[in-house]
Every structure is written in C-alpha cells, then in structure tokens.
Write a protein that holds these residues in place. Structure first.
Motif, mmCIF file in Angstrom:
data_model
loop_
_atom_site.group_PDB
_atom_site.id
_atom_site.type_symbol
_atom_site.label_atom_id
_atom_site.label_comp_id
_atom_site.label_asym_id
_atom_site.label_seq_id
_atom_site.Cartn_x
_atom_site.Cartn_y
_atom_site.Cartn_z
ATOM 1 N N LEU A 40 0.810 -1.209 0.000
ATOM 2 C CA LEU A 40 0.000 0.000 0.000
ATOM 3 C C LEU A 40 0.847 1.266 0.000
ATOM 4 C CD1 LEU A 40 -2.823 -1.019 2.498
ATOM 5 C CD2 LEU A 40 -2.960 -0.860 0.024
ATOM 6 N N ASP A 41 2.090 1.151 0.409
ATOM 7 C CA ASP A 41 2.977 2.310 0.462
ATOM 8 C C ASP A 41 3.616 2.524 -0.908
ATOM 9 O OD1 ASP A 41 4.601 4.374 1.225
ATOM 10 O OD2 ASP A 41 5.993 3.134 2.381
ATOM 11 N N PRO A 42 3.334 3.662 -1.565
ATOM 12 C CA PRO A 42 3.926 3.891 -2.889
ATOM 13 C C PRO A 42 5.425 4.155 -2.850
ATOM 14 C CG PRO A 42 2.638 5.795 -2.228
ATOM 15 C CD PRO A 42 2.425 4.734 -1.182
ATOM 16 N N GLU A 43 5.978 4.468 -1.680
ATOM 17 C CA GLU A 43 7.411 4.739 -1.563
ATOM 18 C C GLU A 43 8.232 3.467 -1.427
ATOM 19 O OE1 GLU A 43 8.663 7.774 -1.955
ATOM 20 O OE2 GLU A 43 6.604 8.428 -2.291
ATOM 21 N N THR A 44 7.596 2.339 -1.178
ATOM 22 C CA THR A 44 8.304 1.078 -1.043
ATOM 23 C C THR A 44 8.854 0.655 -2.396
ATOM 24 O OG1 THR A 44 6.798 0.424 0.720
ATOM 25 C CG2 THR A 44 8.093 -1.322 -0.303
ATOM 26 N N PRO A 45 10.118 0.253 -2.450
ATOM 27 C CA PRO A 45 10.661 -0.190 -3.751
ATOM 28 C C PRO A 45 9.923 -1.420 -4.270
ATOM 29 C CG PRO A 45 12.249 -0.552 -1.981
ATOM 30 C CD PRO A 45 11.080 0.162 -1.380
ATOM 31 N N GLN A 46 9.635 -1.417 -5.551
ATOM 32 C CA GLN A 46 8.918 -2.514 -6.185
ATOM 33 C C GLN A 46 9.908 -3.595 -6.606
ATOM 34 O OE1 GLN A 46 5.562 -2.670 -6.458
ATOM 35 N NE2 GLN A 46 5.522 -0.792 -5.277
ATOM 36 N N HIS A 47 9.613 -4.838 -6.210
ATOM 37 C CA HIS A 47 10.453 -5.968 -6.592
ATOM 38 C C HIS A 47 9.762 -6.704 -7.728
ATOM 39 C CE1 HIS A 47 12.953 -5.306 -3.105
ATOM 40 N NE2 HIS A 47 11.863 -5.237 -2.362
ATOM 41 N N PRO A 48 10.507 -7.091 -8.748
ATOM 42 C CA PRO A 48 9.870 -7.770 -9.881
ATOM 43 C C PRO A 48 9.412 -9.182 -9.509
ATOM 44 C CG PRO A 48 12.245 -7.782 -10.140
ATOM 45 C CD PRO A 48 11.940 -6.940 -8.926
#
Length: 135
Positions: A40-48
């Motif tokens: 839910l946190d948009p600042e969290t890095p996205q992992h593929p």
C-alpha cells in the motif's frame, strides 16, 4: 453392484483431488505472488515477479500429484489415476511455460543497457537521478 460403488467412489475421489490440486496450483501461481508483491505504500521499492521463487512449491505439488497417481493406479482406481495424470501434465506445463518465460525475462534484463540520466519512477511519477557510472 460393488463394482459400481467402487467406480462411484473412484470418480468422487478423483474429482475432489483435482479440485484441491487446482486450488493449490492457483494459490502458487496467482494468490501467493499477488500477496507477496502487494504493497500500500507507494514509496516502497517494487520488486519484480520472479518465477524461480514459486517454482519449488509448484514442483512439490507436481510430486504429490504423481505419488497420488501411482498409489491410485496400484489400487486400481482408474479414474483417479487418469485424473492425476492429467493434473501432472498440467503442473509440468505450468513449470515449463513459467521457466521459459522467466528465462526470457532474465535474458531481456541482462541485454538491456544501463540507465543514465533521469528515470521515471512509475508509482509516484517523480523523477529521480540515476547514476549508472561505475564507482
């Protein structure tokens, strides 16, 4: 009459096993990766999404399917044995297609040039400076 009862029980067990195995396969392929990457946190890095993280669970499911099929064949439960054969083929197809797709994605990621300059970060639409020079 006992033969008809045996076939009815065989068909019921075969259908129940296929249903349970399809649910387990859906959990391994869809639900688990979704929950694993849900944030839910948009600042969290996205992992593929990496198929190799989920392939062992799918392989264990395939091994269970094969073992149940062998036990059913030894117990002369023909319908259950055939349904387990079909499920084993489905699990093998999921493993094969997922492995090929992940290998293709890995090759594509290795052949992509290193980013330089500014990169657009998708979730926040904010620009961030990316330095790709070796230090």
């Amino acid at each position: 009459m006992p033969d008809r009862l045996h076939r009815g029980a065989d068909a019921a067990i075969g259908c129940a096993l296929v249903l349970l195995e399809l649910v387990a396969l859906a959990v391994c392929v869809v639900v688990w990766p979704f929950i694993d990457h849900f944030e839910l946190d948009p600042e969290t890095p996205q992992h593929p999404y990496v198929f190799w993280d989920y392939a062992p669970a799918i392989a264990v499911l395939g091994a269970v399917v094969v073992i149940v099929g062998v036990v059913a064949a030894k117990g002369r439960a023909t319908i259950t044995a055939v349904s387990q054969l079909v499920m084993a083929l489905l699990v093998a197809a999921v493993l094969a297609v997922g492995s090929v797709a992940q290998h293709h994605e890995d090759d594509r990621a290795q052949s992509a040039p290193a980013p330089t300059g500014r990169a657009l970060i998708a979730p926040t639409f904010a620009y961030a400076a990316v330095d790709a020079s070796p230090h």
